[in-house]
Design an enzyme around this catalytic site. Sequence first.
Site, PDB file in Angstrom:
ATOM      1  N   ASN A   8      92.431  19.932  -9.674  1.00  0.00           N
ATOM      2  CA  ASN A   8      92.839  18.540  -9.872  1.00  0.00           C
ATOM      3  C   ASN A   8      92.144  17.706  -8.795  1.00  0.00           C
ATOM      4  O   ASN A   8      92.551  17.704  -7.636  1.00  0.00           O
ATOM      5  CB  ASN A   8      94.364  18.449  -9.741  1.00  0.00           C
ATOM      6  N   ARG A  89      91.528  19.036 -14.454  1.00  0.00           N
ATOM      7  CA  ARG A  89      92.354  17.958 -14.989  1.00  0.00           C
ATOM      8  C   ARG A  89      91.450  16.733 -15.146  1.00  0.00           C
ATOM      9  O   ARG A  89      90.797  16.320 -14.180  1.00  0.00           O
ATOM     10  CB  ARG A  89      93.479  17.649 -14.010  1.00  0.00           C
ATOM     11  N   HIS A 178     100.013  12.202 -18.093  1.00  0.00           N
ATOM     12  CA  HIS A 178     100.933  13.270 -17.669  1.00  0.00           C
ATOM     13  C   HIS A 178     101.112  14.308 -18.777  1.00  0.00           C
ATOM     14  O   HIS A 178     102.159  14.964 -18.845  1.00  0.00           O
ATOM     15  CB  HIS A 178     102.340  12.725 -17.323  1.00  0.00           C
ATOM     16  N   HIS A 205     109.153  12.360 -16.426  1.00  0.00           N
ATOM     17  CA  HIS A 205     108.307  12.740 -15.282  1.00  0.00           C
ATOM     18  C   HIS A 205     108.379  11.584 -14.291  1.00  0.00           C
ATOM     19  O   HIS A 205     107.778  10.530 -14.502  1.00  0.00           O
ATOM     20  CB  HIS A 205     106.869  12.978 -15.754  1.00  0.00           C
ATOM     21  N   GLY A 209     103.575   8.301  -9.934  1.00  0.00           N
ATOM     22  CA  GLY A 209     103.408   7.758 -11.278  1.00  0.00           C
ATOM     23  C   GLY A 209     104.591   8.276 -12.084  1.00  0.00           C
ATOM     24  O   GLY A 209     105.164   9.312 -11.732  1.00  0.00           O
ATOM     25  N   ARG A 238     103.322   0.628  -9.056  1.00  0.00           N
ATOM     26  CA  ARG A 238     102.865   0.067 -10.336  1.00  0.00           C
ATOM     27  C   ARG A 238     104.023  -0.651 -11.036  1.00  0.00           C
ATOM     28  O   ARG A 238     105.158  -0.159 -11.011  1.00  0.00           O
ATOM     29  CB  ARG A 238     102.344   1.176 -11.253  1.00  0.00           C
ATOM     30  N   GLY A 328     108.429  14.677  -8.429  1.00  0.00           N
ATOM     31  CA  GLY A 328     109.079  14.430  -7.126  1.00  0.00           C
ATOM     32  C   GLY A 328     110.487  13.871  -7.200  1.00  0.00           C
ATOM     33  O   GLY A 328     111.432  14.495  -6.701  1.00  0.00           O
ATOM     34  N   GLY A 330     112.352  13.222 -10.032  1.00  0.00           N
ATOM     35  CA  GLY A 330     113.145  13.914 -11.055  1.00  0.00           C
ATOM     36  C   GLY A 330     113.685  15.252 -10.562  1.00  0.00           C
ATOM     37  O   GLY A 330     114.815  15.637 -10.879  1.00  0.00           O
ATOM     38  N   GLU A 379     101.761  21.526 -13.674  1.00  0.00           N
ATOM     39  CA  GLU A 379     100.590  21.073 -14.428  1.00  0.00           C
ATOM     40  C   GLU A 379      99.432  22.055 -14.288  1.00  0.00           C
ATOM     41  O   GLU A 379      98.662  22.272 -15.218  1.00  0.00           O
ATOM     42  CB  GLU A 379     100.172  19.682 -13.924  1.00  0.00           C
TER      43      GLU A 379
HETATM   44  P1  ADP Z   1     102.675  12.539  -7.734  1.00  0.00           P
HETATM   45  O1  ADP Z   1     103.135  11.611  -8.803  1.00  0.00           O
HETATM   46  O2  ADP Z   1     101.779  11.890  -6.735  1.00  0.00           O
HETATM   47  O3  ADP Z   1     102.191  13.882  -8.241  1.00  0.00           O
HETATM   48  P2  ADP Z   1     105.179  13.766  -6.972  1.00  0.00           P
HETATM   49  O4  ADP Z   1     105.546  14.171  -8.350  1.00  0.00           O
HETATM   50  O5  ADP Z   1     105.060  14.822  -5.943  1.00  0.00           O
HETATM   51  O6  ADP Z   1     103.924  12.831  -6.876  1.00  0.00           O
HETATM   52  O7  ADP Z   1     106.289  12.720  -6.482  1.00  0.00           O
HETATM   53  C1  ADP Z   1     106.180  12.095  -5.232  1.00  0.00           C
HETATM   54  C2  ADP Z   1     107.349  11.144  -5.063  1.00  0.00           C
HETATM   55  O8  ADP Z   1     108.572  11.880  -5.215  1.00  0.00           O
HETATM   56  C3  ADP Z   1     107.442  10.552  -3.664  1.00  0.00           C
HETATM   57  O9  ADP Z   1     106.742   9.338  -3.552  1.00  0.00           O
HETATM   58  C4  ADP Z   1     108.906  10.309  -3.492  1.00  0.00           C
HETATM   59  O10 ADP Z   1     109.201   8.984  -3.894  1.00  0.00           O
HETATM   60  C5  ADP Z   1     109.576  11.210  -4.489  1.00  0.00           C
HETATM   61  N1  ADP Z   1     110.478  12.179  -3.880  1.00  0.00           N
HETATM   62  C6  ADP Z   1     110.190  13.386  -3.367  1.00  0.00           C
HETATM   63  N2  ADP Z   1     111.310  13.981  -2.896  1.00  0.00           N
HETATM   64  C7  ADP Z   1     112.321  13.123  -3.121  1.00  0.00           C
HETATM   65  C8  ADP Z   1     113.734  13.126  -2.874  1.00  0.00           C
HETATM   66  N3  ADP Z   1     114.321  14.148  -2.267  1.00  0.00           N
HETATM   67  N4  ADP Z   1     114.443  12.069  -3.253  1.00  0.00           N
HETATM   68  C9  ADP Z   1     113.851  11.026  -3.861  1.00  0.00           C
HETATM   69  N5  ADP Z   1     112.557  10.953  -4.126  1.00  0.00           N
HETATM   70  C10 ADP Z   1     111.790  11.976  -3.761  1.00  0.00           C
END
Ligand code: ADP
Length: 393
Positions: A8, A89, A178, A205, A209, A238, A328, A330, A379
Amino acid sequence: MPKILSVNAGSSSLKFKLYAMPAETVIMSGLVDRIGHSDAVFTYDYQGTHYKKAQAVQNHTEAVQLVTDALLDSGAVRDKQEIVGIGHRVAHGGREYTQTTKITPVVQQKIADLATISPLHNPVNLLGIEAFEKLLPSASEVAVFDTSFHSTIPPKAYMYALPFEYYAKYGIRRYGFHGQSHQYIYSEVNRRYDQDFSRKIISCHLGNGASVCAIRDGKSVNTSMGFTPLAGLVMGTRSGDVDPNVLPFIAEKENFSADDIRQLLNHQSGLLGISGVSNDVRDVLQAEADGNDRAKLALQIYVHQIQSYIAAYTADLGGLQTLVFTAGVGEHSAPIRERVCAAFGYLGVKIDAEANRDNDLDISAADSRVKVLVIPTNEELVIARETEKVLDS
Ligand code: ADP
């Protein structure tokens, strides 16, 4: 066992995972971060040990050189030839690529051409492809598009009500992104549960993003991102959906160019733009707890937009069997899941507070009519599986 590398490539980072297939065992995973900087960092995990090296990395070719050296020096592969395939990706497949595709010079050119509609992602995805082509020429390269999983969305959901000529001329329509993540969510629900739970799924997701996808019988039938990954939900920076007339209005008032508007929508909006605090849900939740009213408002809008899509997609699916949270936010944010689910008592959604707090796989209450799941996305695994499939065909 044949080894497949899942890649990726982002503008300043390159993530990779080496799999032994078909066992799907991860041999090595890692990340080159801050490519283009003198203080880049290369981290990887191999046989239970975490390695970290800080050094200058000028470009993607140097990053790929580091990765191939690490693969060979560590013994993860004895010979470059052991890596039979590299799955990349690729953000945008446009109308051409509705499936994973083996990369040829023609495909490379098309990915480059699609930069007109995906200027932030396709060119950097190509840099990864070109660097691996140079340094691991014996491996077949495969493009796994973010958009492909959504190629089953029907025209009624992918067309915009603009003059038809713009669809014909420029391919302006909803594509969705996604795809690898939503596809993985479907495969996991399908693997773990029977048809009573796997035929009508909504996958949320929620990362930096964010997108929601309606999945019927394993196929995407609608998704919240559109022509670009800006549409739909409120994201970290965004905007998600706004009335399109707001944009020329702001442009005229502020004397903004098209680029200024893009910058505003992509980098200064979302949770950051409303709260003025941060793009990170954790920071915004903390600010809300500290009494910051704009942080509270930002979270209300964020949650409300997710709820609006879930409600709409329940109609697209003709009901809802399983609601999944991933990425993140979710996967880790119990308060966001709880707030989102609170609107769906009418559908019979009920979550178990303790299971939710613990980020359990199944957070539905015993008497919930809808299964509510927390599934860590993967992914990279979808990229490896798709690559293997194309190489075997
Ligand atoms: P990307 O979309 O860049 O792949 P991720 O899916 O890893 O990123 O998500 C990153 C985001 O997840 C972070 O910016 C943060 O806002 C959120 N995040 C990570 N852990 C937590 C948590 N414990 N509580 C709330 N939000 C979280």
